[in-house]
Design an enzyme around this catalytic site. Structure first.
Site, PDB file in Angstrom:
ATOM      1  N   GLU A 171       0.833  -1.204   0.000  1.00  0.00           N
ATOM      2  CA  GLU A 171       0.000   0.000   0.000  1.00  0.00           C
ATOM      3  C   GLU A 171       0.872   1.260   0.000  1.00  0.00           C
ATOM      4  O   GLU A 171       0.518   2.264  -0.629  1.00  0.00           O
ATOM      5  CB  GLU A 171      -0.939   0.004   1.204  1.00  0.00           C
ATOM      6  CG  GLU A 171      -2.002  -1.082   1.178  1.00  0.00           C
ATOM      7  CD  GLU A 171      -3.156  -0.790   0.223  1.00  0.00           C
ATOM      8  OE1 GLU A 171      -3.139   0.272  -0.441  1.00  0.00           O
ATOM      9  OE2 GLU A 171      -4.069  -1.626   0.123  1.00  0.00           O
ATOM     10  N   LYS A 208      -1.733   9.606   1.699  1.00  0.00           N
ATOM     11  CA  LYS A 208      -3.148   9.258   1.866  1.00  0.00           C
ATOM     12  C   LYS A 208      -3.916  10.378   2.555  1.00  0.00           C
ATOM     13  O   LYS A 208      -5.052  10.691   2.168  1.00  0.00           O
ATOM     14  CB  LYS A 208      -3.293   7.950   2.647  1.00  0.00           C
ATOM     15  CG  LYS A 208      -4.755   7.543   2.797  1.00  0.00           C
ATOM     16  CD  LYS A 208      -4.941   6.106   3.186  1.00  0.00           C
ATOM     17  CE  LYS A 208      -6.424   5.743   3.223  1.00  0.00           C
ATOM     18  NZ  LYS A 208      -6.658   4.327   3.519  1.00  0.00           N
ATOM     19  N   ASN A 226      -7.920   3.609  -5.065  1.00  0.00           N
ATOM     20  CA  ASN A 226      -8.346   2.283  -5.509  1.00  0.00           C
ATOM     21  C   ASN A 226      -7.401   1.681  -6.545  1.00  0.00           C
ATOM     22  O   ASN A 226      -7.678   0.594  -7.078  1.00  0.00           O
ATOM     23  CB  ASN A 226      -9.757   2.353  -6.099  1.00  0.00           C
ATOM     24  CG  ASN A 226     -10.805   2.676  -5.051  1.00  0.00           C
ATOM     25  OD1 ASN A 226     -10.772   2.148  -3.945  1.00  0.00           O
ATOM     26  ND2 ASN A 226     -11.740   3.559  -5.390  1.00  0.00           N
ATOM     27  N   HIS A 233      -9.541  -7.057  -5.360  1.00  0.00           N
ATOM     28  CA  HIS A 233     -10.718  -7.499  -4.629  1.00  0.00           C
ATOM     29  C   HIS A 233     -11.378  -8.699  -5.304  1.00  0.00           C
ATOM     30  O   HIS A 233     -11.927  -9.582  -4.621  1.00  0.00           O
ATOM     31  CB  HIS A 233     -11.707  -6.347  -4.493  1.00  0.00           C
ATOM     32  CG  HIS A 233     -11.274  -5.314  -3.502  1.00  0.00           C
ATOM     33  ND1 HIS A 233     -11.950  -4.134  -3.312  1.00  0.00           N
ATOM     34  CD2 HIS A 233     -10.237  -5.285  -2.631  1.00  0.00           C
ATOM     35  CE1 HIS A 233     -11.350  -3.422  -2.379  1.00  0.00           C
ATOM     36  NE2 HIS A 233     -10.302  -4.100  -1.959  1.00  0.00           N
TER      37      HIS A 233
END
Length: 355
Positions: A171, A208, A226, A233
């Protein structure tokens, strides 16, 4: 120690470091913690004078209706009132679940987030998103609910298995692609120099925070976060949650890079392949595109009949739009060819244990 702060729409502090001073909330207090860090949680509970605690297993399986119901019933059995503060201690999945419990118990109570994994520190604990999964897909139930504060104690990272430690930093790598930050993208030389690592985490978190402050409820700018998650996902859903989130996102980023190249962007595929080489994940099962389609059709980013993809044209340059089916299929064939070179045992398709 590094101190950051989210300023909009609801201000709260974010502290990163060792021996953090976690505030003792006024009024009733309770703790929901990941059983993987129960020793840390018990020490923290003793320091904060918290007598009510519920331990749950970590991992994607805990983001379930069963675990959610179990926790709500436990809170009700403790007769905890609306002025209760919940302390949520654990990794990314427990963080998502705990925030959703706080958002919905008695129509909302306060909570403090204490992330204990790299994934939770750079992503799940930030941005006010909470939620759980359904059998039909990931994060299909949730709410926006801000914590009173986030306290990321680096002590909890020192006992993480190396693969888990690395997977959480996918991430941070993603944040580097979004912001065009070469330091965040260059994960290979990253070592456990804790002072330097503290700064690395703070840099990833700052990306972020800037995006969340500009678009708290994901109407426009926040959709960039995303990146890589649409395919990720679907892979998580198709493997019944057995594929770790960080691994799924790494594969999702590779697919996104292929989409960017197919749309005339600069080639980010070698950059993402370096991440995968550093991560050394097991290769995904060779799902057909039709295997993934049911999960893609229920993706929460779908608007009307159109599924928007985050397409990276270069570092720091992202476009968000639907993609033609023939482009998706062509890029997926390239994706399968590239990941077939990874030499590890495949991720099983079996269902993970549920609470």
């Amino acid at each position: 120690m590094r101190k950051l702060k989210i300023k909009h729409p609801i201000p709260y502090p974010i502290h990163i470091g060792f021996d953090l001073e976690v505030p003792q909330a006024e009024g009733p207090r309770a703790m929901i913690f990941d059983l993987a860090v129960q020793d840390y949680a018990k020490k923290l509970a003793a320091r904060l004078d918290i007598s009510a605690g519920l331990g749950l297993p970590g991992g994607e399986g805990v983001k379930s209706l069963a675990a959610y119901g179990k926790a709500l019933s436990w809170l009700a059995q403790q007769a905890l009132p609306r002025d209760t503060t919940l302390y949520i201690v654990g990794g990314g999945s427990l963080t998502d679940l705990g925030g959703f419990i706080a958002a919905t118990y008695l129509r909302g109570v306060s909570y403090i987030s204490l992330p204990t994994t790299t994934l939770a520190m750079v992503d799940a604990s930030l941005g006010n998103k909470t939620g759980i999964n359904l059998p039909e897909g990931k994060n299909l139930v949730g709410a926006f609910h801000a914590p009173e504060g986030v306290y990321a104690d680096l002590e909890t990272l020192q006992t993480l298995p190396l693969p888990t430690f690395k997977q959480g930093l996918v991430e941070a790598f993603k944040h580097g692609l979004i912001a065009g930050d070469e330091l965040l993208v260059n994960v290979e030389p990253l070592s456990l120099d804790w002072e330097g690592f503290e700064n690395y985490l703070a840099r990833a978190i700052a990306v972020k925070l800037q995006i969340v402050e500009a678009d708290p409820t994901e109407q426009n700018e926040r959709r960039k976060l995303n990146l890589g998650h649409t395919l990720a996902h679907a892979l998580e859903g198709a493997t019944f949650g057995t594929m770790p989130h960080g691994v799924a996102v790494a594969y999702g980023l590779l697919f996104a890079a292929l989409l960017g190249r197919a749309h005339g962007g600069n080639d980010l595929v070698p950059t993402v392949l370096k991440l995968l080489q550093w991560l050394s994940p097991p290769p995904p099962p060779r799902f057909s595109w039709d295997d993934l389609t049911p999960f893609l059709s229920r993706d929460k980013k779908k608007v009307g009949k159109a599924l928007n993809w985050v397409v990276p044209k270069d570092m720091g340059w992202l476009e968000i739009h639907p993609v033609l089916q023939e482009v998706l299929l062509g890029c997926y064939e390239e994706f399968l060819s590239l990941v077939s070179t990874l030499q590890s045992s495949p991720i099983p398709k079996s269902q993970t244990e549920q609470v």
